[in-house]
Design an enzyme around this catalytic site. Structure first.
Site, PDB file in Angstrom:
ATOM      1  N   ARG A 192       0.884  -1.176   0.000  1.00  0.00           N
ATOM      2  CA  ARG A 192       0.000   0.000   0.000  1.00  0.00           C
ATOM      3  C   ARG A 192       0.912   1.213   0.000  1.00  0.00           C
ATOM      4  O   ARG A 192       1.748   1.374   0.901  1.00  0.00           O
ATOM      5  CB  ARG A 192      -0.894   0.013   1.246  1.00  0.00           C
ATOM      6  N   HIS A 210      -7.694   1.071  -6.030  1.00  0.00           N
ATOM      7  CA  HIS A 210      -7.818   0.167  -4.867  1.00  0.00           C
ATOM      8  C   HIS A 210      -8.527  -1.121  -5.334  1.00  0.00           C
ATOM      9  O   HIS A 210      -9.664  -1.387  -4.967  1.00  0.00           O
ATOM     10  CB  HIS A 210      -8.628   0.871  -3.768  1.00  0.00           C
ATOM     11  N   GLN A 224     -10.281  -3.839  -2.943  1.00  0.00           N
ATOM     12  CA  GLN A 224     -11.558  -3.405  -2.380  1.00  0.00           C
ATOM     13  C   GLN A 224     -12.706  -3.726  -3.339  1.00  0.00           C
ATOM     14  O   GLN A 224     -13.747  -4.240  -2.942  1.00  0.00           O
ATOM     15  CB  GLN A 224     -11.512  -1.885  -2.123  1.00  0.00           C
ATOM     16  N   ASP A 262     -17.552   7.266  -0.337  1.00  0.00           N
ATOM     17  CA  ASP A 262     -16.226   7.089   0.277  1.00  0.00           C
ATOM     18  C   ASP A 262     -15.904   8.402   0.984  1.00  0.00           C
ATOM     19  O   ASP A 262     -16.572   9.419   0.787  1.00  0.00           O
ATOM     20  CB  ASP A 262     -15.185   6.748  -0.812  1.00  0.00           C
ATOM     21  N   CYS A 285     -16.295   1.589   1.385  1.00  0.00           N
ATOM     22  CA  CYS A 285     -15.128   0.734   1.646  1.00  0.00           C
ATOM     23  C   CYS A 285     -14.672   0.805   3.097  1.00  0.00           C
ATOM     24  O   CYS A 285     -13.972  -0.092   3.553  1.00  0.00           O
ATOM     25  CB  CYS A 285     -13.989   1.115   0.702  1.00  0.00           C
ATOM     26  N   ARG A 312     -13.256  -8.671   2.021  1.00  0.00           N
ATOM     27  CA  ARG A 312     -11.850  -8.366   1.747  1.00  0.00           C
ATOM     28  C   ARG A 312     -11.007  -9.605   2.014  1.00  0.00           C
ATOM     29  O   ARG A 312     -10.103  -9.946   1.259  1.00  0.00           O
ATOM     30  CB  ARG A 312     -11.357  -7.206   2.628  1.00  0.00           C
TER      31      ARG A 312
HETATM   32  N1   CP Z   1     -11.091  -0.164   2.951  1.00  0.00           N
HETATM   33  C1   CP Z   1      -9.800  -0.218   3.312  1.00  0.00           C
HETATM   34  O1   CP Z   1      -8.897  -0.436   2.498  1.00  0.00           O
HETATM   35  O2   CP Z   1      -9.604  -0.052   4.643  1.00  0.00           O
HETATM   36  P1   CP Z   1      -8.215   0.132   5.384  1.00  0.00           P
HETATM   37  O3   CP Z   1      -7.676   1.489   5.012  1.00  0.00           O
HETATM   38  O4   CP Z   1      -8.553   0.042   6.848  1.00  0.00           O
HETATM   39  O5   CP Z   1      -7.265  -0.952   4.956  1.00  0.00           O
HETATM   40  N1  NVA Z   2     -10.172   6.851  -0.687  1.00  0.00           N
HETATM   41  C1  NVA Z   2      -9.679   6.378   0.582  1.00  0.00           C
HETATM   42  C2  NVA Z   2      -9.876   4.908   0.707  1.00  0.00           C
HETATM   43  C3  NVA Z   2      -9.443   4.323   2.008  1.00  0.00           C
HETATM   44  C4  NVA Z   2      -9.569   2.828   2.079  1.00  0.00           C
HETATM   45  C5  NVA Z   2      -8.224   6.760   0.735  1.00  0.00           C
HETATM   46  O1  NVA Z   2      -7.449   6.597  -0.207  1.00  0.00           O
HETATM   47  O2  NVA Z   2      -7.863   7.231   1.820  1.00  0.00           O
END
Ligand code: CP
Ligand code: NVA
Length: 308
Positions: A107, A134, A137, A225, A266, A294
């Site tokens: 990530r 992502h 997700q 989101d 998400c 997930r």
């Molecule tokens: N939805 C998601 O990716 O959550 P986290 O940021 O907690 O991993």
């Molecule tokens: N759009 C959000 C998603 C988190 C899972 C971010 O990138 O922070």
């Protein structure tokens, strides 16, 4: 080498196969303690590195648990505690990590970090979120939709708010799974044109509609989101909130969608900002099924990457 970098760069047959396997693996675990390993141990003897350059709850825990359930071992690494965060190149990090582990999930911020990791690693690399997408997700979200309502093909998905990284992966999925997507949000936060074009080229109807109430008419699924993503500056928060307030998903907005429309997010959510608690905790919400899936979807992604 089978990297899982994005939904639009993965073969649709493989995507469907991954989701089918996720459903089967989920069923096989019904009623079992979460810490119990799966009957087959597809990741036995495998080591998985989970690298985080941004915070995470779901991705971190679901990948870690998923590896263990499949009989493998995992290590959660913070980018800033690695030499990666202190000037070592991504290419060198990828080559070194590949000598130790069988699979890398990362990530990160800029998508080029992920791409460089995949280019130089000699083991599969999985995208655990970048500023731009992502995919894990959305694999869980497709699984969730199908479990509740059957095939998502031909359905109308409405994205309300910021045309961000998660929205981008929904557009990629629209192209690959054959659903339509209406974006409703301020023009300054429109999704990337490249991805809108990609979905349209694949035959999906993609509509940009500034009026949230018009947008949700006939919707099978409404998605929200956070208004401020991890890569957005905190100084932009007030400006973004002011622009996005008309796009809050609340009971009134949901009442304009189909009566059996689902609501997804998400998570993490900011209650009473992008969505009200009444919607999050209401009968149309499937947010915790998404979070659970997930685990199952990513287990199937890891098996696909490793061919096991
Ligand atoms: N939805 C998601 O990716 O959550 P986290 O940021 O907690 O991993
Ligand atoms: N759009 C959000 C998603 C988190 C899972 C971010 O990138 O922070």
């Amino acid at each position: 080498m089978k990297h899982f970098l994005d939904i639009h760069t993965t073969d649709p047959k493989d995507l469907h196969g991954i989701i089918d396997q996720a459903k089967l693996m989920k069923q096989a675990r019904q009623g079992r303690p979460k810490g119990m390993t799966d009957d087959d141990q597809p990741l036995a003897g495998r080591m998985v590195a989970l690298i985080f350059e941004k915070p995470s709850t779901r991705t971190r825990v679901s990948f870690d648990v998923g590896v263990r359930q499949m009989g493998g071992q995992s290590m959660v690494l913070s980018g800033k505690d690695m030499q990666l965060g202190h000037g070592e190149t991504i290419a060198d990090t990828a080559r070194v990590m590949s000598r130790y582990v069988d699979l890398i999930m990362i990530r990160t911020f800029d998508e080029t970090v992920l791409q460089e990791m995949a280019e130089y690693a000699s083991v599969p690399v999985i995208n655990g979120l970048t500023d731009r997408s992502h995919p894990c997700q959305i694999m869980a979200d497709i699984q969730t939709y199908e479990e509740h309502r059957g095939s998502i093909k031909g359905k109308k998905v409405v994205w309300a708010g910021d045309g961000n990284n998660v929205c981008a992966s929904f557009l990629h999925a629209a192209a690959q799974f054959g659903f339509d997507l209406t974006f409703t949000g301020p023009a300054q936060l429109d999704p990337e044109e490249e991805y809108v074009g990609l979905a349209r080229k694949a035959g999906s109807k993609v509509v940009i509609e500034r009026d949230a109430f018009k947008a949700v008419e006939g919707a099978d699924l409404v998605v929200a989101d956070t208004w401020v993503s991890m890569h957005d500056s905190q100084s932009s928060k007030e400006r973004r909130h002011n622009m996005l307030r008309p796009y809050q998903v609340n009971d009134e907005l949901m009442s304009h969608a189909k009566s059996d429309a689902l609501f997804m997010h998400c998570l993490p959510a900011h209650r009473e900002e992008e969505v009200t608690s009444s919607v999050m905790d209401g009968p149309q919400s499937v947010i915790f099924d998404e979070a659970e899936n997930r685990l199952h979807a990513q287990k199937a992604v890891m098996r696909w990457c490793l061919g096991v």
